[in-house]
Design an enzyme around this catalytic site. Sequence first.
Site, PDB file in Angstrom:
ATOM      1  N   ASP A 321     -28.866   4.948  -6.399  1.00  0.00           N
ATOM      2  CA  ASP A 321     -28.010   4.955  -5.640  1.00  0.00           C
ATOM      3  C   ASP A 321     -26.207   5.406  -5.339  1.00  0.00           C
ATOM      4  OD1 ASP A 321     -27.311   2.118  -7.556  1.00  0.00           O
ATOM      5  OD2 ASP A 321     -26.103   1.929  -5.987  1.00  0.00           O
ATOM      6  N   GLU A 322     -25.899   5.337  -4.395  1.00  0.00           N
ATOM      7  CA  GLU A 322     -25.123   5.801  -4.522  1.00  0.00           C
ATOM      8  C   GLU A 322     -24.125   6.800  -5.212  1.00  0.00           C
ATOM      9  OE1 GLU A 322     -22.635   1.226  -2.751  1.00  0.00           O
ATOM     10  OE2 GLU A 322     -23.119   2.050  -5.028  1.00  0.00           O
ATOM     11  N   VAL A 323     -24.771   7.864  -5.202  1.00  0.00           N
ATOM     12  CA  VAL A 323     -24.381   9.033  -5.995  1.00  0.00           C
ATOM     13  C   VAL A 323     -23.180  10.390  -5.735  1.00  0.00           C
ATOM     14  CG1 VAL A 323     -25.196  10.837  -7.767  1.00  0.00           C
ATOM     15  CG2 VAL A 323     -26.605   8.729  -7.565  1.00  0.00           C
TER      16      VAL A 323
END
Length: 528
Positions: A321-323
Amino acid sequence: MASAARLLLVLLAAAVGLCAGAGRGGGRVDLWPMPASVARGAQTLLVSKDLKLSTAGSSYTDGKGILREAFQRMVAVVELDHVINGSYPRGSPVLAGVRVVVRSPNDELNFGVDESYKLSVPATGNPLYAQIEAQTVFGALHALETFSQLCNFDFNARLIELHSAPWTIMDMPRFPYRGLLIDTSRHYLPVPVIKSVIDSMTFSKLNVLHWHIVDEESFPLQIPSYPKLWNGAYSYSERYTFDDAIDIVQYAEKRGVNVLAEIDVPGHALSWGVGYPSLWPSATCKEPLDVSNDFTFQVINGILSDFSKIFKFKFVHLGGDEVNTSCWTTTPRIKSWLIKHGMNESDAYRYFVLRAQKIAISHGYDIINWEETFNNFGDKLDRKTVVHNWLGSGVAEKVVAAGLRCIVSNQDKWYLDHLDATWEGFYMNEPLTNIYNPQQQKLVLGGEVCMWGEHIDASDIQQTIWPRAAAAAERLWTPIEKLAKDAGSVTARLARFRCLLNQRGVAAAPLAGYGRSAPSDPGSCLRQ
């Protein structure tokens, strides 16, 4: 959220039933979570001061001591450190023990293990024994927890009593995955605190501890294959040894709780580079992990190889997530690598996730990834992937329509660090919303409440988790037709369970107000 006034009226109306305990006086059945089927009578039994465990007729030999130790823990939480020194009145029916019959000799805690049980408490007999029948020892553990909630300390008689016998309870979980996430990167949680969380999970029949071990802030776990990784710990003492992790997993397994380990890659991994700086794209741009460097994947392979010696659960969580991929395009050598391989940033993100998945599969794991991986390239994910929903509602129905499995943790309802998320919202959050096809419903493995650690540590974790996690636990355990249509109707029963947690040493917060709020004024635990 229910107003404080409304809450007080509900609790006052139920005060007599609450104090009376499960089923006393013909009132409400005060069990949490509510079993699938309950029948009861009107007889009061006394419980022997020397309650016996009998396993006659069982196929299970209890070589690991799982059942014996669970029985001892059950007796302890029933007695609650009271002095049990009363005398039995002549002719009073006394429950001599609990007879447990486990049909399977297998005591391996595998995903989807049969957790069903039947609990019978007769009103007559000589000697008088409660009876538990379960396919596996883990179903028997749940039965013991239910039995414990039927028992109460009688302050006048100074004995344990059990009301409303005979009881016949048939029970099984609605979902196989009923999880709680803890985060030991944002704040370190000492081993005894983790074990206390595991103990508290068993009281509401949660069965997966999702251990978000590392993140960008710290890397507290020893990895023998790459021993410098835990240089990223906050301090020398805020660490877990390899043997600590094994001990935690074994502790959980003996209580019927699986431990799901997570490494969140390629983002959320800045701490990895403290010990191995070559994992960073550069000294000034440190995450996500360097996609162009084979050493990155060698380290992931080493971690997962070591994990396979500790974490025996079917799944491993790889995050995803949230890359923010900007470091890849602003670092010249990585940008050159992308051009050479004909990749843009999105391609590289997909490449990283899929390569990490293959490594995990090579170590025998199925994979869980946060939902961004599905949202961005769901059709490319390995079919062994479980998509972990967190951003909001409506994701699960898309995941199962694509034929993948899903776990629900939508942050607006099931994130415990959102202190304004009320227990009523936790209770009413339905994982199968808008999923009507029975085959697709089976792809929803269950759900998980998430205790992210930015603003919690050992000092306040339990009162932030409970009782809101218990509201979700009933949603995940109890058959949908038995769930309340209005959360307010279970207020008094949940209040009793919250008090029960307090009595058992779990610092569960009051129901009124927001998560982790203090009591508003002096008064009974039952009315807060």
